[in-house]
Design a protein around this motif. Sequence first.
Motif, mmCIF file in Angstrom:
data_model
loop_
_atom_site.group_PDB
_atom_site.id
_atom_site.type_symbol
_atom_site.label_atom_id
_atom_site.label_comp_id
_atom_site.label_asym_id
_atom_site.label_seq_id
_atom_site.Cartn_x
_atom_site.Cartn_y
_atom_site.Cartn_z
ATOM 1 N N GLU A 1 2.220 7.019 2.785
ATOM 2 C CA GLU A 1 2.733 8.363 2.462
ATOM 3 C C GLU A 1 3.988 8.669 3.287
ATOM 4 O O GLU A 1 4.056 8.343 4.468
ATOM 5 C CB GLU A 1 1.662 9.434 2.775
ATOM 6 C CG GLU A 1 0.413 9.334 1.928
ATOM 7 C CD GLU A 1 0.585 9.853 0.494
ATOM 8 O OE1 GLU A 1 1.665 10.409 0.181
ATOM 9 O OE2 GLU A 1 -0.372 9.685 -0.285
ATOM 10 N N ALA B 1 -10.225 -1.050 0.897
ATOM 11 C CA ALA B 1 -10.011 0.361 1.229
ATOM 12 C C ALA B 1 -9.643 1.158 -0.019
ATOM 13 O O ALA B 1 -9.068 0.614 -0.968
ATOM 14 C CB ALA B 1 -8.892 0.467 2.251
ATOM 15 N N ASP B 2 -9.957 2.445 0.012
ATOM 16 C CA ASP B 2 -9.472 3.349 -1.032
ATOM 17 C C ASP B 2 -8.009 3.670 -0.717
ATOM 18 O O ASP B 2 -7.689 4.010 0.427
ATOM 19 C CB ASP B 2 -10.312 4.633 -1.033
ATOM 20 C CG ASP B 2 -9.954 5.528 -2.218
ATOM 21 O OD1 ASP B 2 -8.736 5.760 -2.446
ATOM 22 O OD2 ASP B 2 -10.868 5.987 -2.899
ATOM 23 N N ASP C 1 -6.375 6.160 -1.051
ATOM 24 C CA ASP C 1 -6.176 7.494 -0.488
ATOM 25 C C ASP C 1 -6.602 7.550 0.973
ATOM 26 O O ASP C 1 -6.483 8.591 1.615
ATOM 27 C CB ASP C 1 -6.974 8.537 -1.286
ATOM 28 C CG ASP C 1 -6.218 8.950 -2.537
ATOM 29 O OD1 ASP C 1 -4.964 8.931 -2.506
ATOM 30 O OD2 ASP C 1 -6.885 9.268 -3.542
ATOM 31 N N ASN C 2 -7.134 6.441 1.485
ATOM 32 C CA ASN C 2 -7.687 6.475 2.833
ATOM 33 C C ASN C 2 -7.692 5.063 3.419
ATOM 34 O O ASN C 2 -8.715 4.396 3.441
ATOM 35 C CB ASN C 2 -9.127 7.027 2.737
ATOM 36 C CG ASN C 2 -9.758 7.173 4.085
ATOM 37 O OD1 ASN C 2 -9.065 7.209 5.106
ATOM 38 N ND2 ASN C 2 -11.082 7.219 4.105
ATOM 39 N N PHE C 3 -6.513 4.614 3.864
ATOM 40 C CA PHE C 3 -6.435 3.274 4.464
ATOM 41 C C PHE C 3 -5.662 3.401 5.769
ATOM 42 O O PHE C 3 -5.034 4.410 6.036
ATOM 43 C CB PHE C 3 -5.742 2.284 3.514
ATOM 44 C CG PHE C 3 -4.312 2.633 3.223
ATOM 45 C CD1 PHE C 3 -3.989 3.590 2.272
ATOM 46 C CD2 PHE C 3 -3.283 2.032 3.918
ATOM 47 C CE1 PHE C 3 -2.671 3.939 2.018
ATOM 48 C CE2 PHE C 3 -1.957 2.370 3.667
ATOM 49 C CZ PHE C 3 -1.654 3.327 2.714
ATOM 50 N N ASP C 4 -5.711 2.358 6.601
ATOM 51 C CA ASP C 4 -5.021 2.394 7.905
ATOM 52 C C ASP C 4 -3.529 2.263 7.733
ATOM 53 O O ASP C 4 -3.075 1.427 7.008
ATOM 54 C CB ASP C 4 -5.499 1.221 8.770
ATOM 55 C CG ASP C 4 -6.913 1.488 9.245
ATOM 56 O OD1 ASP C 4 -7.305 2.658 9.267
ATOM 57 O OD2 ASP C 4 -7.601 0.498 9.567
ATOM 58 N N HIS D 1 0.152 8.564 -6.802
ATOM 59 C CA HIS D 1 1.187 7.886 -6.008
ATOM 60 C C HIS D 1 2.363 7.489 -6.905
ATOM 61 O O HIS D 1 3.526 7.601 -6.500
ATOM 62 C CB HIS D 1 0.620 6.604 -5.365
ATOM 63 C CG HIS D 1 -0.468 6.837 -4.364
ATOM 64 N ND1 HIS D 1 -1.738 6.330 -4.503
ATOM 65 C CD2 HIS D 1 -0.472 7.539 -3.203
ATOM 66 C CE1 HIS D 1 -2.470 6.692 -3.467
ATOM 67 N NE2 HIS D 1 -1.739 7.438 -2.663
ATOM 68 N N TRP E 1 0.864 -1.194 0.000
ATOM 69 C CA TRP E 1 0.000 0.000 0.000
ATOM 70 C C TRP E 1 0.892 1.232 0.000
ATOM 71 O O TRP E 1 1.997 1.199 0.551
ATOM 72 C CB TRP E 1 -0.903 0.030 1.262
ATOM 73 C CG TRP E 1 -1.996 -0.984 1.258
ATOM 74 C CD1 TRP E 1 -1.922 -2.273 1.718
ATOM 75 C CD2 TRP E 1 -3.334 -0.811 0.758
ATOM 76 N NE1 TRP E 1 -3.129 -2.913 1.532
ATOM 77 C CE2 TRP E 1 -4.009 -2.039 0.959
ATOM 78 C CE3 TRP E 1 -4.037 0.252 0.177
ATOM 79 C CZ2 TRP E 1 -5.350 -2.236 0.589
ATOM 80 C CZ3 TRP E 1 -5.369 0.058 -0.182
ATOM 81 C CH2 TRP E 1 -6.007 -1.172 0.024
#
Length: 270
Positions: A111, A264-265, A267-270, A142, A108
């Motif tokens: 960032e 998950a997207d 742009d928005n995962f754990d 990304h 994943w």
Amino acid sequence: MKKTKRLSNGSEMPRLGLGVWRVEEKDATNSVQWAIESGYHLIDTAAVYKNEKGVGEGIRAAGIKREELFVTTKLWNADQGYESAHKAFDESLERLGLDYVDLYLIHWPVEGKFNDSWRAMEEIYESGRAKAIGVSNFHQHHIEELMKTAKIKPMVDQIELHPTLTQVALREYLMQAGIAVEAWSPLGQGKILQNPTLVAIGEKHQKTAAQVIIRWHLQSDIIVIPKSVHEERIKENFDVFDFELSDAEMKQIDGLNINERLGADPDNFD
Ligand code: NAD
């Protein structure tokens, strides 16, 4: 249809393989062995699946020559960073019981870390211990961020992709960039197998909905890794090289897209 796809570095990657997410070690051993015995050459695992040992045992039990097999594993989020990526890779190899993998992916896009992870992966690639390297769950932005510091372009992006999430824009970008597209949850985790359009197309070809979906991926130039732990289904999912979907059927399946994410997207995962 040629059963492998040439990656940008010249590696030949099988277009159809077995995925082993949510498969326990012992089931992974059986599934991998059955798959290889049924003609599969590509196995997709990850450190976070906690079954790399079982996968390695399945490979050895099947008795296939190492060079005939294409093994993918992935760098988990908690291990991202330059030194930790090197360490995590060594540990994956050790658990698999292999001295190289065919493809190593960043699982994943964490960032602030994936550029450093990639630097380690480039070194692993240059050392010959990963024959190809790539990413997973990377959007276009990304990849653009990665390319600001990368020396080597990713060879593959493994993304969620199935008839209800067809990812047309990202696929076009990847194909133009020479990055092979690989689908995860290609069967929509089994949730779309009752879809009447897919069932009806299957009936015309005397195939199941699962086989129709796998064929749709292959004819769309998408590498595909359906998961099953049942011998019959593992065989069924590979029995897709003796029929062809028409252009009209391909369009009908394209038309099932509703941008439905099961995972998950990125742009928005754990
Ligand atoms: P999938 O879309 O392959 O669906 C698997 C499910 O479909 C099975 O559990 C079973 O319920 C059903 N199924 C499979 N074959 C069938 C058949 N012939 N008939 C009837 N039902 C059948 O789901 P998946 O496991 O999420 O995705 C496949 C692989 O993709 C994973 O195993 C893993 O290797 C990879 N993956 C990667 C990521 C990532 O973040 N990179 C995320 C999810 C999955």
